[in-house]
Design a protein around this motif. Structure first.
Motif, PDB file in Angstrom:
ATOM      1  N   MET A 175       8.072   4.719  -4.339  1.00 15.08           N
ATOM      2  CA  MET A 175       7.816   3.280  -4.367  1.00 15.08           C
ATOM      3  C   MET A 175       6.377   3.022  -3.940  1.00 15.08           C
ATOM      4  SD  MET A 175      10.752   2.566  -5.430  1.00 15.08           S
ATOM      5  CE  MET A 175      10.243   0.878  -5.693  1.00 15.08           C
ATOM      6  N   PRO A 176       5.570   2.411  -4.788  1.00 16.33           N
ATOM      7  CA  PRO A 176       4.185   2.112  -4.423  1.00 16.33           C
ATOM      8  C   PRO A 176       4.122   1.220  -3.192  1.00 16.33           C
ATOM      9  CG  PRO A 176       4.574   1.756  -6.773  1.00 16.33           C
ATOM     10  CD  PRO A 176       5.915   1.956  -6.138  1.00 16.33           C
ATOM     11  N   PRO A 177       3.058   1.317  -2.393  1.00 17.61           N
ATOM     12  CA  PRO A 177       2.928   0.453  -1.214  1.00 17.61           C
ATOM     13  C   PRO A 177       3.069  -1.024  -1.602  1.00 17.61           C
ATOM     14  CG  PRO A 177       1.226   2.142  -1.215  1.00 17.61           C
ATOM     15  CD  PRO A 177       1.910   2.237  -2.545  1.00 17.61           C
ATOM     16  N   THR A 178       3.922  -1.724  -0.877  1.00 17.83           N
ATOM     17  CA  THR A 178       4.236  -3.103  -1.225  1.00 17.83           C
ATOM     18  C   THR A 178       4.281  -3.982   0.019  1.00 17.83           C
ATOM     19  OG1 THR A 178       5.581  -2.348  -3.096  1.00 17.83           O
ATOM     20  CG2 THR A 178       5.939  -4.607  -2.350  1.00 17.83           C
ATOM     21  N   GLU A 223       6.064  12.002 -10.157  1.00 15.18           N
ATOM     22  CA  GLU A 223       7.453  11.726  -9.825  1.00 15.18           C
ATOM     23  C   GLU A 223       8.155  11.000 -10.976  1.00 15.18           C
ATOM     24  OE1 GLU A 223       9.494  12.093  -6.723  1.00 15.18           O
ATOM     25  OE2 GLU A 223       8.113  13.769  -6.812  1.00 15.18           O
ATOM     26  N   MET A 224       7.464  10.013 -11.551  1.00 16.16           N
ATOM     27  CA  MET A 224       8.051   9.254 -12.652  1.00 16.16           C
ATOM     28  C   MET A 224       8.235  10.107 -13.889  1.00 16.16           C
ATOM     29  SD  MET A 224       6.045   5.629 -12.161  1.00 16.16           S
ATOM     30  CE  MET A 224       6.266   4.645 -10.679  1.00 16.16           C
ATOM     31  N   GLN A 225       7.300  11.007 -14.124  1.00 18.91           N
ATOM     32  CA  GLN A 225       7.436  11.917 -15.261  1.00 18.91           C
ATOM     33  C   GLN A 225       8.653  12.812 -15.092  1.00 18.91           C
ATOM     34  OE1 GLN A 225       3.544  13.735 -15.195  1.00 18.91           O
ATOM     35  NE2 GLN A 225       2.666  12.232 -16.611  1.00 18.91           N
ATOM     36  N   ARG A 226       8.889  13.272 -13.856  1.00 13.90           N
ATOM     37  CA  ARG A 226      10.073  14.093 -13.594  1.00 13.90           C
ATOM     38  C   ARG A 226      11.354  13.294 -13.835  1.00 13.90           C
ATOM     39  NH1 ARG A 226       9.699  17.199  -7.939  1.00 13.90           N
ATOM     40  NH2 ARG A 226      11.732  17.897  -8.702  1.00 13.90           N
ATOM     41  N   ALA A 229      16.767   7.775  -6.990  1.00 16.02           N
ATOM     42  CA  ALA A 229      17.548   6.653  -7.507  1.00 16.02           C
ATOM     43  C   ALA A 229      17.994   5.744  -6.362  1.00 16.02           C
ATOM     44  CB  ALA A 229      18.759   7.157  -8.283  1.00 16.02           C
ATOM     45  N   GLN A 230      18.425   6.325  -5.260  1.00 23.60           N
ATOM     46  CA  GLN A 230      18.856   5.520  -4.121  1.00 23.60           C
ATOM     47  C   GLN A 230      17.695   4.731  -3.546  1.00 23.60           C
ATOM     48  OE1 GLN A 230      22.106   5.072  -3.078  1.00 23.60           O
ATOM     49  NE2 GLN A 230      21.099   3.397  -1.970  1.00 23.60           N
ATOM     50  N   MET A 231      16.485   5.334  -3.578  1.00 27.43           N
ATOM     51  CA  MET A 231      15.312   4.628  -3.087  1.00 27.43           C
ATOM     52  C   MET A 231      15.065   3.372  -3.910  1.00 27.43           C
ATOM     53  SD  MET A 231      12.726   5.166  -0.778  1.00 27.43           S
ATOM     54  CE  MET A 231      13.695   3.773  -0.195  1.00 27.43           C
ATOM     55  N   LEU A 232      15.212   3.466  -5.234  1.00 24.35           N
ATOM     56  CA  LEU A 232      15.035   2.299  -6.091  1.00 24.35           C
ATOM     57  C   LEU A 232      16.100   1.241  -5.795  1.00 24.35           C
ATOM     58  CD1 LEU A 232      13.640   0.892  -8.523  1.00 24.35           C
ATOM     59  CD2 LEU A 232      15.410   1.922  -9.950  1.00 24.35           C
ATOM     60  N   VAL A 233      17.341   1.679  -5.639  1.00 21.80           N
ATOM     61  CA  VAL A 233      18.415   0.732  -5.347  1.00 21.80           C
ATOM     62  C   VAL A 233      18.153   0.030  -4.019  1.00 21.80           C
ATOM     63  CG1 VAL A 233      20.879   0.499  -4.825  1.00 21.80           C
ATOM     64  CG2 VAL A 233      20.129   1.949  -6.726  1.00 21.80           C
ATOM     65  N   ASP A 234      17.742   0.791  -2.996  1.00 21.50           N
ATOM     66  CA  ASP A 234      17.447   0.192  -1.694  1.00 21.50           C
ATOM     67  C   ASP A 234      16.278  -0.782  -1.794  1.00 21.50           C
ATOM     68  OD1 ASP A 234      19.458   1.461  -0.274  1.00 21.50           O
ATOM     69  OD2 ASP A 234      18.208   3.154   0.304  1.00 21.50           O
TER      70      ASP A 234
END
Length: 312
Positions: free
Chosen positions: A301-304, A235-238, A77-82
């Motif tokens: 997070m997919p490579p971006t 990961e998303m399924q989890r 969750a923190q990774m998404l927020v960052d």
């Protein structure tokens, strides 16, 4: 639900729901102890729709419950927020630099719940064109009007699906291709087929006078690597399985909304057409803003690549 050629959505459905996920991340960052960005309207959108899968990121109580079920949820969750905080800061700075350079015509493609027309200090005379699905723009405008918010620039909504003839709709709304423009395609490209991505940037290129600017985040190298894609899906399924235990709403399979296809490399494409372009990857962007990717969390997070360009 997998994508179809002519699919559409409400703000709480399909691609629309991802805008609420972005708003949740922005709200969480804004309300954190040391926020990188400030978006006072992100929480307004969440309050307007009520609880949903997005609540996992913006409700500390739910996140704590989820972390008790799976201790890795907190890091994910923190990774998404960052990610969303640094992405927002990147585009905020891009627009303010464009305004400082004298650009007064702004186009936000797939505007979603982007509230920059309300929260950035636009110079006098700035016109912001927002393009998105009609129902998305209707929800955003009505919600902010009920909240008493007033745009800080002249806002022009252009309700259209970007798979349609949006250049005509944009010009019919008053856009002048003879004037420099600042374009953004934030959080958009991954939701387009590769061919539609090419058409999108061809149209931007054709409408961009000298002095125009462009910013976008696009899939980076290795984004369709089968092993990485499988790990991300797991990961998303989890995350969805945990979310289902602490929220009453289903979490959509976001990976089914993306098009995993080989794509044109945007920085090189722009340079071939006379643009000056630069790019930074997500870890590089995090470092720019004094943050870091936690060990094991980068797969979430997919490579971006974050691309910015200027047409001399």
């Amino acid at each position: 639900m997998p994508r179809t050629d002519n699919d559409s959505w409400e703000i709480t459905q399909s691609v629309g729901s991802t805008a609420l996920g972005v708003a949740a991340a922005r709200a969480a960052e804004t309300e954190s102890a040391n926020p990188l960005i400030r978006d006072p309207f992100a929480r307004v959108f969440l309050d307007a729709v009520g609880d949903g899968m997005w609540s996992l990121y913006a409700d500390p109580t739910l996140l704590a419950q989820a972390s008790e079920i799976d201790p890795q949820v907190q890091a994910r969750a923190q990774m998404l927020v960052d990610f969303m905080a640094t992405r927002t800061a990147f585009f905020d700075e891009y627009f303010l630099e464009a305004a400082d350079s004298g650009v007064r015509q702004v186009v936000i493609l797939a505007a979603g719940l982007d509230a920059r027309a309300w929260r950035l200090p636009w110079p006098d005379g700035t016109v912001v064109y927002e393009l998105d699905q009609p129902k998305v723009l209707e929800f955003k405008t009505a919600t902010l009007e009920r909240h008493g918010a007033t745009p800080t620039a002249r806002l022009v909504n252009v309700p259209i699906d970007l798979r349609q003839d949006w250049p005509k709709a944009l010009q019919d709304a008053g856009f002048d291709p003879g004037r420099p423009s600042a374009w953004s395609a934030e959080g958009l490209v991954r939701y387009l087929p590769a061919q539609a991505q090419d058409l999108l940037f061809e149209r931007i290129d054709a409408l961009s006078a000298p002095g125009s600017r462009l910013a976008s985040n696009v899939p980076g190298e290795g984004f369709i690597d089968p092993d990485l894609v499988q790990r991300q899906r797991e990961e998303m399924q989890r995350m969805r399985a945990v979310a289902a235990q602490v929220t009453a709403a289903d979490m959509p399979a976001v990976e089914d909304l993306w098009y995993a296809e080989e794509r044109t490399a945007l920085p090189e494409w722009l340079r071939d057409r006379g643009w000056e372009a630069s790019a930074v990857d997500f870890p590089g962007l995090m470092a720019r803003y004094g943050r870091s990717v936690a060990d094991g969390a980068e797969v979430a997070m997919p490579p971006t690549l974050f691309v910015s360009a200027h047409r001399p």
